[in-house]
Enzyme design. Sequence first.
Site, mmCIF file in Angstrom:
data_model
loop_
_atom_site.group_PDB
_atom_site.id
_atom_site.type_symbol
_atom_site.label_atom_id
_atom_site.label_comp_id
_atom_site.label_asym_id
_atom_site.label_seq_id
_atom_site.Cartn_x
_atom_site.Cartn_y
_atom_site.Cartn_z
ATOM 1 N N SER A 75 -8.828 31.156 -58.986
ATOM 2 C CA SER A 75 -7.652 31.688 -59.668
ATOM 3 C C SER A 75 -7.731 33.212 -59.755
ATOM 4 O O SER A 75 -8.739 33.771 -60.178
ATOM 5 C CB SER A 75 -7.587 31.086 -61.065
ATOM 6 O OG SER A 75 -6.469 31.596 -61.705
ATOM 7 N N GLY A 76 -6.658 33.845 -59.346
ATOM 8 C CA GLY A 76 -6.604 35.310 -59.406
ATOM 9 C C GLY A 76 -7.146 35.976 -58.164
ATOM 10 O O GLY A 76 -7.226 37.197 -58.097
ATOM 11 N N THR A 111 -1.472 33.358 -53.979
ATOM 12 C CA THR A 111 -0.010 33.360 -53.993
ATOM 13 C C THR A 111 0.516 34.635 -53.336
ATOM 14 O O THR A 111 1.463 34.594 -52.551
ATOM 15 C CB THR A 111 0.486 33.240 -55.448
ATOM 16 O OG1 THR A 111 -0.163 32.110 -56.020
ATOM 17 C CG2 THR A 111 1.968 33.055 -55.512
ATOM 18 N N ASN A 139 -5.727 35.150 -64.605
ATOM 19 C CA ASN A 139 -4.647 35.704 -63.788
ATOM 20 C C ASN A 139 -3.371 35.716 -64.627
ATOM 21 O O ASN A 139 -3.009 34.709 -65.218
ATOM 22 C CB ASN A 139 -4.477 34.804 -62.549
ATOM 23 C CG ASN A 139 -3.403 35.322 -61.607
ATOM 24 O OD1 ASN A 139 -2.757 36.335 -61.881
ATOM 25 N ND2 ASN A 139 -3.232 34.620 -60.499
ATOM 26 N N SER A 194 -0.772 33.087 -62.922
ATOM 27 C CA SER A 194 -1.552 32.027 -62.287
ATOM 28 C C SER A 194 -0.643 30.845 -61.932
ATOM 29 O O SER A 194 0.152 30.384 -62.750
ATOM 30 C CB SER A 194 -2.636 31.580 -63.261
ATOM 31 O OG SER A 194 -3.429 30.608 -62.646
ATOM 32 N N SER A 195 -0.785 30.387 -60.686
ATOM 33 C CA SER A 195 0.019 29.226 -60.284
ATOM 34 C C SER A 195 -0.643 27.998 -60.897
ATOM 35 O O SER A 195 -1.815 27.744 -60.651
ATOM 36 C CB SER A 195 0.035 29.090 -58.769
ATOM 37 O OG SER A 195 0.112 30.340 -58.167
ATOM 38 N N GLY A 224 -7.796 27.102 -56.305
ATOM 39 C CA GLY A 224 -9.129 27.146 -55.695
ATOM 40 C C GLY A 224 -10.120 26.381 -56.533
ATOM 41 O O GLY A 224 -9.798 25.816 -57.589
ATOM 42 N N GLU A 256 -12.643 25.395 -59.127
ATOM 43 C CA GLU A 256 -12.718 25.880 -60.503
ATOM 44 C C GLU A 256 -14.009 25.414 -61.174
ATOM 45 O O GLU A 256 -14.308 24.220 -61.168
ATOM 46 C CB GLU A 256 -11.510 25.405 -61.316
ATOM 47 C CG GLU A 256 -10.238 26.159 -60.945
ATOM 48 C CD GLU A 256 -9.044 25.791 -61.781
ATOM 49 O OE1 GLU A 256 -9.131 24.847 -62.586
ATOM 50 O OE2 GLU A 256 -7.998 26.455 -61.617
HETATM 51 N N1 LIG Z 1 -2.881 41.951 -51.682
HETATM 52 C C1 LIG Z 1 -2.761 42.292 -52.943
HETATM 53 N N2 LIG Z 1 -2.444 43.558 -53.231
HETATM 54 C C2 LIG Z 1 -2.303 43.941 -54.504
HETATM 55 N N3 LIG Z 1 -2.480 43.141 -55.559
HETATM 56 C C3 LIG Z 1 -2.802 41.857 -55.347
HETATM 57 C C4 LIG Z 1 -2.945 41.377 -54.024
HETATM 58 N N4 LIG Z 1 -3.255 40.103 -54.123
HETATM 59 C C5 LIG Z 1 -3.307 39.798 -55.438
HETATM 60 N N5 LIG Z 1 -3.024 40.843 -56.174
HETATM 61 C C6 LIG Z 1 -2.979 40.919 -57.641
HETATM 62 O O1 LIG Z 1 -3.738 39.884 -58.182
HETATM 63 C C7 LIG Z 1 -2.935 39.073 -59.018
HETATM 64 C C8 LIG Z 1 -3.318 37.616 -58.836
HETATM 65 O O2 LIG Z 1 -2.935 37.184 -57.573
HETATM 66 P P1 LIG Z 1 -2.385 35.741 -57.284
HETATM 67 O O3 LIG Z 1 -1.392 35.351 -58.301
HETATM 68 O O4 LIG Z 1 -1.963 35.710 -55.881
HETATM 69 O O5 LIG Z 1 -3.656 34.904 -57.485
HETATM 70 P P2 LIG Z 1 -3.855 33.377 -57.141
HETATM 71 O O6 LIG Z 1 -4.993 33.312 -56.224
HETATM 72 O O7 LIG Z 1 -2.574 32.811 -56.696
HETATM 73 O O8 LIG Z 1 -4.268 32.821 -58.542
HETATM 74 P P3 LIG Z 1 -3.929 31.398 -59.153
HETATM 75 O O9 LIG Z 1 -4.828 30.417 -58.517
HETATM 76 O O10 LIG Z 1 -4.217 31.586 -60.580
HETATM 77 O O11 LIG Z 1 -2.519 31.156 -58.873
HETATM 78 C C9 LIG Z 1 -1.518 39.325 -58.587
HETATM 79 O O12 LIG Z 1 -0.630 39.140 -59.656
HETATM 80 C C10 LIG Z 1 -1.578 40.740 -58.161
HETATM 81 O O13 LIG Z 1 -1.463 41.585 -59.277
HETATM 82 MG MG LIG Z 2 -1.293 31.540 -57.374
#
Ligand SMILES: Nc1ncnc2c1ncn2[C@@H]1O[C@H](COP(=O)(O)OP(=O)(O)OP(=O)(O)O)[C@@H](O)[C@H]1O
Ligand SMILES: [Mg+2]
Length: 1089
Positions: free
Chosen positions: A121-122, A126, A171, A174-175, A401, A403
């Site tokens: 997560s984070g 996404t 996050n 977070s999705s 991912g 956890e």
């Molecule tokens: N390529 C990137 N460039 C800039 N910031 C990013 C990038 N990727 C992620 N982030 C930052 O990190 C934060 C978390 O990313 P994201 O929501 O994609 O995580 P995730 O892997 O989907 O987490 P979760 O499993 O909780 O959904 C985003 O809100 C953004 O602020």
């Molecule tokens: Mg996500």
Amino acid sequence: MKWRILTSEEKMAKMEVKTSLLDNMIGVGDMVLLEPLNEDSFLNNLKKRFDHNEVYTYIGSVVISINPYRSLPIYTPEKVEEYRNRNFYELSPHIFALSDEAYRSLRDQDKDQCILITGESGAGKTEASKLVMSYVAAVCGKGAEVNQVKEQLLQSNPVLEAFGNAKTVRNDNSSRFGKYMDIEFDFKGDPLGGVISNYLLEKSRVVKQPRGERNFHIFYQILSGASEDFLCKLKLERDFSRYNYLGLDSAKVNGVDDAANFRTVRNAMQIVGFMDHETQSVFEVVAAVLKLGNIEFKPESRVNGLDESKIKDKNELKEICELTGIDQSVLERAFSFRTVEAKQEKVSTTLNVAQAYYARDALAKNLYSRLFSWLVTRINESIKAQTKVRKKVMGVLDIYGFEIFEDNSFEQFIINYCNEKLQQIFIELTLKEEQEEYIREGIEWTHIEYFNNAIICDLIENNQTGILAMLDEECLRPGTVTDDTFLEKLNQVCATHQHFESRMSKCSRFLNDTSLPHSCFRIQHYAGKVMYQVEGFVDKNNDLLYRDLSQAMWKANHSLIKALFPEGNPAKINLKRPPTAGSQFKASVATLMKNLQTKNPNYIRCIKPNDKKAAHIFNDALVCHQIRYLGLLENVRVRRAGYAFRQAYEPCLERYKMLCKQTWPHWRGPARAGVEVLFNELEIPEEEFSFGRSKIFIRNPRTLFKLEDLRKQRLEDLATLIEKIYRGWKCRTRFLLMKKSQIVIASWYRRYAQQKKYQKIKSSAIIVQSYIRGWKARKLLRELKHQKRCNEAATIIAAYWHGTQVRREYRKFFRANAGRKIYEFTLQRLMQKYFLEMKNKMPSLSPIDKNWPARPYLFLDSTHKELKRIFHLWRCKKYRDQFTDQQKLIYEEKLEASELFKDKKALYPASVGQPFQGAYLEISKNPKYKKLKDAVDEKIIIAEVVNKINRANGKATSRIFLLTKNNVLLADQKSGNIKSEVPLGDVTKVSMSSQNDGFFAVHLKEGSGAAGKGDFLLSSDHLIEMATKLYRTTLSQTKQKLNIEISDEFLVQFRQDKVCVKFIQGSQKNGNIPTCKRKNNRLLEVAVP
Ligand SMILES: Nc1ncnc2c1ncn2[C@@H]1O[C@H](COP(=O)(O)OP(=O)(O)OP(=O)(O)O)[C@@H](O)[C@H]1O
Ligand SMILES: [Mg+2]
């Protein structure tokens, strides 16, 4: 030879420089090239790249992405263009390279693709999925229809994120669900539509959130962003604290504008195709869920001893029912009773407070999770491809991912199970791909040792002995079922499994492991050990919603809610238990896996650099942990098992051809032969490489780096050579240019100099010429001038002559004279008038008349005066002309008298009016004076009686005074005897006073005959006349002016003495007659009145 203008694309292609991932690499861009390969070097390489803003690194075709936690300028449209249509290894690692590769092999090779994005997560899954989608949207076809499809696909994200994402401690966005999206394309690669599958929404979040976390975004977005009106419609209040389901400790998230996001979501819903009433229904359900949390229960004891609950405040319930169109009593009953139907029997039991709360929360969770699934279905309806043609598919999987928390529950268990499956498929597909490539290239396949996690998957999913099966069995088993009985079962069945650990398992391995509590079991996942709390497993797996509630929902007068609870329909009553959450998930994972296996996989492994959501921080331990559980090292090993590096012959030859004379600069034959020549020439040991059909395989990265070093060295030499040649060429061209320029300059200069010289000569000639011409011209001019002057002179003379003649003739007509003429005429006229008027106004001819007419014109002032004077003179003359000679004489005398006495003698004025008679005594007529008459033969001028003053006493004696032409005579009045006769020549002076008296003295010349007796002192009334006549006579006789002295004191000669006669202003005692008195010998005083 034909010339053709190159198109801009061709120009670009010509200009395009062949680059490689190996250029300007920071660390190694592909972990396959890492040497030595171990956890530390792996970590350090990632760190080094991260520090240089290189957040992407490859493991072969797998992309490792490290979340930079800040926006990097690497996703611009320019970057999209840079990566577009470039080979995977041509540019530095990027998510766009992977997207491009996937899209192109989908479009060009007709291979369905899937992009598997994993990470904790984070870690940025996404974001990565959105980047992939936006890249594909940017590079695929364009057009109104295509753009609408793209827009709908992209806009599905904000909607799903609003309902399915929440702020967690890891996050802010977070999705809380897994998402797999198939994007469908036509044969040209234009998007047609898509299908979204969602996995296991974390619905427990609806009713309860861990500390520091929030509920799903949509709740906050509605409360912050909806208008007052809309909130009122939804029967909501803006205040978060009003709702029990909203965790308060982090209602606001930094940098997140819920209100703005609400607008974005509504807009996105509209773009995706939600009708207004659908949107409205969705928000009504959301509002109902929120309000459900506010329903509270209180216990009520019934007589039969059974606990019963009652709703505390029915207001909220009422509002929910109004909102959802549910009969309030139905819902109220559903919260109080539970009806169990078995076969033909129906048993109704009351719910105690805890059960009521459980029912309420279950309803809220179900309502929300079903709404979410409905949303996905609804979106799918909108974005579904409209054609029936064969589609190419690109799947994007963004799923939670692995956890590992402190407390891991049922959710973590199935999430990790999913990741386990993904890892399995990853290994399978990677190996498969690797093997396929070897076969394709005709390289011998050597077996690769790797950890296969199938055994762990089996532990979980095995239909008989798997943990999920055990759980289901427990849930379905009649009798008392608790989490503990489930654990017991596990302890029995899985005890011997090498990846299962439990304190109470039959296997005594963990009996003394105090880190493992009794209520837990531990699974050794491929990514690490995870300890699961068994509490809640049964319940969550059951996912029970009392039938009364689903029936109540089905009865709602709200089409959406009705549709969400189809099982509530009494007509379709199904006594069979619904599938458990675990089995549902297992099934959907299986479908997913099946789906993925048919596609060409592309992996994005997301890594989170720190727990602080902060940029620039790279937490070694955290990253190391992720490297480990993502199996990245394993990944590299698999990839490197045979040959670490492979490259198609063409780019390989292109890159290294400068290392061998035969291949440099051009190799004419096939690329493979060229590479063979090249490798032989470089004496690379044969075991280090293998020739595939289209690629060269290099066993060790070392060899590749050696090649790179050689290339670098050679490039430097070549650069020097190019520089040398370039410098030479530049100098030579410069020299040639200068030479050419010199000639040009010289020729120009010569031309210039000659021009100058010529111009000088020319101008000199012109000057000389001009002088001569000038001289000639002047000469001619002089002559001509002379001639002209002569002509002019003649003309002038003639003209003057003519002029004179003409003027003479015409002068009278000249206007120039007119003025003068008029002036003169006017003047004349004026004068005439003046004179005529004067004639009429003339004063009298009397000389004493002072009148004179007034002057009519100023300019005649002097004339007027002059005329006056002339007139006066003329008048006087006229007056004089009247006189006879006699009168003239009288006037002459009068004039003489005036000249002599006027203003001198006081007696004079009285004399003016008296005519001068001269002969007052008529001697000739008086016989008495016969004798005297005879004695005087001359003409008598004066004959008068005068008083002779006696010198002795001053007494007067009368005498006759006679004046003739030559003499003055004094005679006795009575007798007429002459007493004295004085020739006029002897009279020297006559003296008199200035006063009004008649005294006068006749002074005689001394020594003369008459002077013997002295001067005469006489007195007469006609003194003025007498003195005047004496004076005149003397003048005419002697031609000498007689001296007449007028003084109030004068001396008189008496014989020998001189006596002073003094006139004084006397008294009037003698009347008007002056008196004379002898004062003494020397003074005779005359008193004049
Ligand atoms: N390529 C990137 N460039 C800039 N910031 C990013 C990038 N990727 C992620 N982030 C930052 O990190 C934060 C978390 O990313 P994201 O929501 O994609 O995580 P995730 O892997 O989907 O987490 P979760 O499993 O909780 O959904 C985003 O809100 C953004 O602020
Ligand atoms: Mg996500």
